[in-house]
Design a protein around this motif. Structure first.
Motif, mmCIF file in Angstrom:
data_model
loop_
_atom_site.group_PDB
_atom_site.id
_atom_site.type_symbol
_atom_site.label_atom_id
_atom_site.label_comp_id
_atom_site.label_asym_id
_atom_site.label_seq_id
_atom_site.Cartn_x
_atom_site.Cartn_y
_atom_site.Cartn_z
ATOM 1 N N ASP A 324 0.843 -1.193 0.000
ATOM 2 C CA ASP A 324 0.000 0.000 0.000
ATOM 3 C C ASP A 324 0.882 1.248 0.000
ATOM 4 N N LYS A 325 0.598 2.184 -0.891
ATOM 5 C CA LYS A 325 1.367 3.426 -0.960
ATOM 6 C C LYS A 325 0.532 4.641 -0.592
ATOM 7 N N GLU A 326 -0.650 4.412 -0.047
ATOM 8 C CA GLU A 326 -1.537 5.504 0.351
ATOM 9 C C GLU A 326 -1.805 5.476 1.850
ATOM 10 N N GLY A 327 -2.189 4.322 2.386
ATOM 11 C CA GLY A 327 -2.488 4.201 3.808
ATOM 12 C C GLY A 327 -3.850 4.767 4.153
ATOM 13 N N GLY A 328 -4.055 5.021 5.463
ATOM 14 C CA GLY A 328 -5.309 5.581 5.936
ATOM 15 C C GLY A 328 -6.063 4.676 6.881
ATOM 16 N N GLU A 329 -5.591 3.406 7.039
ATOM 17 C CA GLU A 329 -6.225 2.499 7.989
ATOM 18 C C GLU A 329 -5.685 2.757 9.396
ATOM 19 N N LYS A 330 -6.364 2.171 10.385
ATOM 20 C CA LYS A 330 -5.969 2.384 11.773
ATOM 21 C C LYS A 330 -5.319 1.125 12.343
ATOM 22 N N GLY A 331 -4.361 1.360 13.233
ATOM 23 C CA GLY A 331 -3.750 0.283 13.987
ATOM 24 C C GLY A 331 -3.157 -0.800 13.118
ATOM 25 N N THR A 332 -3.326 -2.042 13.546
ATOM 26 C CA THR A 332 -2.726 -3.171 12.845
ATOM 27 C C THR A 332 -3.496 -3.585 11.589
ATOM 28 N N ALA A 333 -4.516 -2.829 11.233
ATOM 29 C CA ALA A 333 -5.196 -3.072 9.956
ATOM 30 C C ALA A 333 -4.405 -2.476 8.794
ATOM 31 N N GLN A 334 -3.471 -1.555 9.100
ATOM 32 C CA GLN A 334 -2.718 -0.894 8.036
ATOM 33 C C GLN A 334 -1.420 -1.641 7.758
ATOM 34 N N GLU A 335 -1.258 -2.162 6.554
ATOM 35 C CA GLU A 335 -0.011 -2.810 6.163
ATOM 36 C C GLU A 335 1.027 -1.756 5.807
ATOM 37 N N ILE A 336 2.278 -2.022 6.155
ATOM 38 C CA ILE A 336 3.379 -1.119 5.812
ATOM 39 C C ILE A 336 4.562 -1.960 5.330
ATOM 40 N N SER A 337 5.630 -1.292 4.876
ATOM 41 C CA SER A 337 6.734 -2.018 4.254
ATOM 42 C C SER A 337 8.088 -1.489 4.715
ATOM 43 N N SER A 338 8.789 -2.291 5.508
ATOM 44 C CA SER A 338 10.168 -2.027 5.942
ATOM 45 C C SER A 338 10.386 -0.613 6.472
ATOM 46 N N PRO A 339 9.724 -0.246 7.571
ATOM 47 C CA PRO A 339 10.030 1.054 8.202
ATOM 48 C C PRO A 339 11.453 1.034 8.744
ATOM 49 N N TRP A 340 12.238 2.086 8.482
ATOM 50 C CA TRP A 340 13.657 2.043 8.823
ATOM 51 C C TRP A 340 14.051 3.053 9.903
ATOM 52 N N ASP A 341 13.339 4.156 10.000
ATOM 53 C CA ASP A 341 13.643 5.138 11.043
ATOM 54 C C ASP A 341 12.389 5.930 11.350
ATOM 55 N N VAL A 342 12.384 6.601 12.515
ATOM 56 C CA VAL A 342 11.173 7.278 12.966
ATOM 57 C C VAL A 342 11.550 8.503 13.794
ATOM 58 N N GLU A 343 10.731 9.550 13.689
ATOM 59 C CA GLU A 343 10.891 10.763 14.491
ATOM 60 C C GLU A 343 9.521 11.217 14.972
ATOM 61 N N LEU A 344 9.488 11.812 16.145
ATOM 62 C CA LEU A 344 8.247 12.353 16.693
ATOM 63 C C LEU A 344 8.188 13.845 16.423
ATOM 64 N N GLY A 345 7.039 14.314 15.905
ATOM 65 C CA GLY A 345 6.893 15.727 15.614
ATOM 66 C C GLY A 345 5.435 16.134 15.552
ATOM 67 N N PRO A 346 5.181 17.421 15.304
ATOM 68 C CA PRO A 346 3.794 17.904 15.237
ATOM 69 C C PRO A 346 3.169 17.621 13.884
ATOM 70 N N SER A 347 1.860 17.511 13.865
ATOM 71 C CA SER A 347 1.146 17.405 12.600
ATOM 72 C C SER A 347 1.146 18.768 11.917
ATOM 73 N N PRO A 348 0.872 18.816 10.602
ATOM 74 C CA PRO A 348 0.865 20.103 9.895
ATOM 75 C C PRO A 348 -0.054 21.116 10.579
ATOM 76 N N GLY A 349 0.456 22.316 10.805
ATOM 77 C CA GLY A 349 -0.328 23.381 11.425
ATOM 78 C C GLY A 349 -0.392 23.307 12.928
#
Length: 728
Positions: A324-349
């Motif tokens: 999936d290259k769009e997403g939008g599902e919640k929790g473990t219903a959303q499939e993803i592919s090889s997450p490699w790094d992560v940062e915490l930040g604010p949402s837009p605005g």
């Protein structure tokens, strides 16, 4: 898939047309029998077609891993051979490995099928055999691999991109090509029919080819290919992704003491407390407000560790690779592919950190996971738990754009965030550092890379400004709060570099540029494919996950010296009495995972009333010794009510296993009115190294049956256990 300069076609368009026709038939047919018939028809056609009679022989003088040199004239005669053309940096190539592992589980070389990796390097660093050896060990590759550094076989067989699978028949005829990832079912279907077809005519050889797995170069280190590091807000606690040991370590920065371990050490996807949980090749981490967020890369998931309760939970991902290259599902219903790094930040605005920004290497994008309700672009709203694309079309390219969904990345592998909402990205396959605005999602170039967005071969080792600078597959970035610089793990140049974002200027900070492990002043120090880094809040110390050195390196930015953080187990039982009395007020915590090996021991003929003095002799396997600095431990698993025995108050129920010393347990039996049979369980968590340097960790539960006699009295008994070394 990755495209390299086109090589000479095998026979113009003829071969490709034949194979494309079968591929279309496989994909369009819904009937299994019909698909099998089409595959068999194809095999019969091509084995009699002179165009498909080829010379797939390996060039002489190649270096081999997991085996000696193999030849189609000798060891591979009468075999169906699957050639995997790969380069070890490539995420698409990594995604093919599970498909190959499944094939190897179904068919061994003794059943006429052999998988061979043909390493055809993209980067200069990947041509070196010692780096390929590390990659073979890191990825757990168990089939033979040849280093075709000059891509001779690549060109001979007309390969044009990574990954490509080429299937060769037992008479050296070309049977089939599979290009790209995500074709596991097609691979298995084709090989199934080929095995059946050639086996029925007696043309498959059952002779072994002689596989001998490469040993781990980790030696006595407690780490195995650590990928990323992260500091807490106070800068006192260091979190280490011990990637190939499938665990997260909590380390006291000042002493190197390992204070907590998350993950059993066995790859898997399991929520739970501490070492009861399971990870698979974890990478990037981010921490805030008593929680640690983890890219569980091999599980295609985002995990959360509650640092107070020590509970590990799953926030996103199904455990299977997603497309999936769009997403939008919640929790473990959303499939993803090889997450490699992560940062915490604010949402837009917003100015409140409520979103995890994820370098989604598998789909070449930046994604966002909403920890709380928050905004998106153009007035969109997302509820807590939603995981969705933030920037990147999903096409693999180095394309900057003001519109977030028109930008394109090439295996983003590191992210770091500034207070102004600028997300810097280590875009590894385009060998550059880029920046994404959290306000509007626009992507811009900083240093490195080519002008042509399709050109992913603009790499090197050159300090400079903008696109004149050259990096080689950088995997990590870290923001300097004090100096406003971006620090870069220039992984395949074995260097740490620093970027001035305002001037777009990149320069070498530390590392000689030659792979090695040397503590020295910055210019003489050596690293080996460093994968991640983080800077303390004071801006004085940089911590580096020195991946291929299985080490955490410490860069003192004031003295400009590099050292190594020596890790040890906190409050090691080795420094305490060898046994510890149980505290019944504390809940029992397992040493091993629920899937640990159960070792059935000889039954003890126990007195119905009396005492048992039980000696446990636990020793490392022959030719091995206990790992220095890693304490092997034991503990009694509490028995069920009515078990027929108790452990007297103050008697030991857990402790360390010391060289030359046995564990002695005392059991008081009282089986009046109880069943004539019971059992005692003792957990062991063992760390041991072969004399050759290869180290292992083993968790097991010793299951000791107790058979109560009709008599009373005292008894002495001995149980011995030594783990077996893993088999090739």
């Amino acid at each position: 898939q990755r495209i390299m300069a086109a090589s000479a076609p095998l026979e113009k368009k003829y071969v490709k047309t034949k194979i494309a026709n079968l591929n279309a038939a496989i994909l369009t047919s819904e009937d299994e029998a019909e698909r099998q018939a089409e595959i068999e028809k194809h095999i019969k056609t091509v084995e009699n077609d002179p165009v498909f009679q080829i010379d797939p022989e390996f060039p002489p003088g190649l270096e081999w891993f997991n085996s000696g040199a193999l030849s189609f004239e000798r060891e591979l005669r009468g075999k169906i051979v699957v050639l995997d053309f790969f380069t070890y940096c490539c995420i698409n190539c990594m995604h093919v490995l599970p498909d190959l592992a499944k094939l190897e589980q179904r068919y061994s070389d003794k059943e006429g099928v052999v998988v061979i990796g043909v390493h055809s390097a993209k980067f200069l660093n990947e041509k070196l055999s010692h780096n390929i050896r590390s990659a073979v060990s890191r990825y757990g590759i168990t089939h033979p691999v040849a280093n075709d550094r000059d891509i001779v076989l690549w060109e001979r067989l007309g390969v044009v991109c990574w990954p490509t699978l080429v299937i060769i028949g037992p008479d050296r005829q070309l049977l089939y090509y599979i290009i790209g990832e995500g074709h596991g079912a097609e691979l298995m279907a084709f090989v199934d029919v080929a095995v059946q077809y050639y086996r029925s005519s007696g043309r498959l050889s059952r002779d072994p080819v002689g596989i001998s797995l490469e040993g781990s170069p980790a030696g006595s280190s407690l780490l195995r290919y650590p990928g990323k590091v992260c500091l807490d807000d106070g800068g006192e606690t260091l979190f280490v992704a011990d990637t190939s040991n499938n665990r997260i370590l909590v380390v006291a920065r000042a002493t190197g003491a390992i204070e907590q371990v998350y993950g059993s050490g066995e790859a898997g996807l399991r929520d739970g407390k501490g070492a009861e949980s399971q990870f698979a090749s974890p990478q990037g981490m981010a921490t805030a407000e008593g929680a640690l967020y983890v890219c569980d890369t091999g599980n295609y998931a985002i995990r959360k560790i509650d640092l107070q309760t020590h509970v590990v939970s799953t926030l996103a991902g199904t455990g299977c690779q997603g497309n999936d290259k769009e997403g939008g599902e919640k929790g473990t219903a959303q499939e993803i592919s090889s997450p490699w790094d992560v940062e915490l930040g604010p949402s837009p605005g917003s100015d409140h950190p409520n979103v995890l920004y994820i370098a989604m290497a598998g789909t070449h994008q930046i994604w966002s996971h909403y920890l709380e309700d928050g905004r998106g672009f153009k007035g969109s709203e997302f509820t807590a738990g939603t995981t969705v694309r933030f920037s990147g079309s999903g096409k693999e390219a180095n394309c900057n754009n003001s519109y977030p969904h028109k930008a394109a990345f090439a295996q983003p592998s590191g992210v770091t965030l500034t207070p102004e909402g600028q997300l810097y990205v280590a875009d590894s396959e385009s060998s550059c550092v880029r920046v994404v605005s959290l306000a509007d999602g626009s992507a811009k170039a900083v240093v490195g890379g080519a002008i042509d967005p399709e050109d992913l071969f603009a790499f090197g080792d050159v300090d400079g400004r903008g696109r004149t600078a050259r990096l080689q597959h950088p995997l990590g970035v870290a923001w300097g709060q004090k100096d406003g610089m971006v620090y870069v793990a220039d992984s395949y140049n074995h260097k740490i570099k620093v970027v001035n974002p305002g001037l777009k200027e990149c320069s070498t900070l530390a590392g000689s540029g030659t792979a090695g492990l040397s503590d020295a002043p910055f210019e003489h120090a050596q690293f080996s494919e460093p994968g991640g880094l983080c800077l303390d809040p004071e801006g004085k110390t940089l911590f580096v996950a020195d991946t291929n050195n299985h080490a955490i390196r410490v860069l003192n930015l004031e003295t400009r010296e590099v050292s190594q953080l020596k890790l040890s187990l906190a409050e090691s039982p080795a420094s305490q009495p060898s046994v510890v009395a149980v505290d019944a007020t504390k809940p029992f915590k397992r040493l091993t995972g629920v899937r640990a090996q159960i070792v059935s021991c000889e039954p003890i003929n126990a007195p119905r009333r009396g005492n048992i003095a039980l000696t446990l002799n636990v020793t490392p396997p022959p030719g091995c010794h206990w790992t220095e600095g890693a304490d092997s431990v034991w503990q009694v698993v509490p028995g069920e009510p009515g078990a027929g025995y108790t452990i007297p108050s103050g008697q030991p129920t857990k402790g360390s296993i010391v060289e030359g010393s046995a564990v002695v347990l005392t059991l008081a039996t009282s089986c009046e009115g109880q069943s004539a049979e019971s059992s005692l369980q003792v957990e062991v968590l063992l760390y041991y190294c072969e004399d050759s340097g290869l180290c292992h960790m083993k968790g097991a539960v010793l299951h000791i049956p107790l058979v109560f006699s009709s008599t009373a009295g005292d008894l002495t008994a001995t149980i011995s256990y030594s783990p077996e070394l893993p088999r090739d």
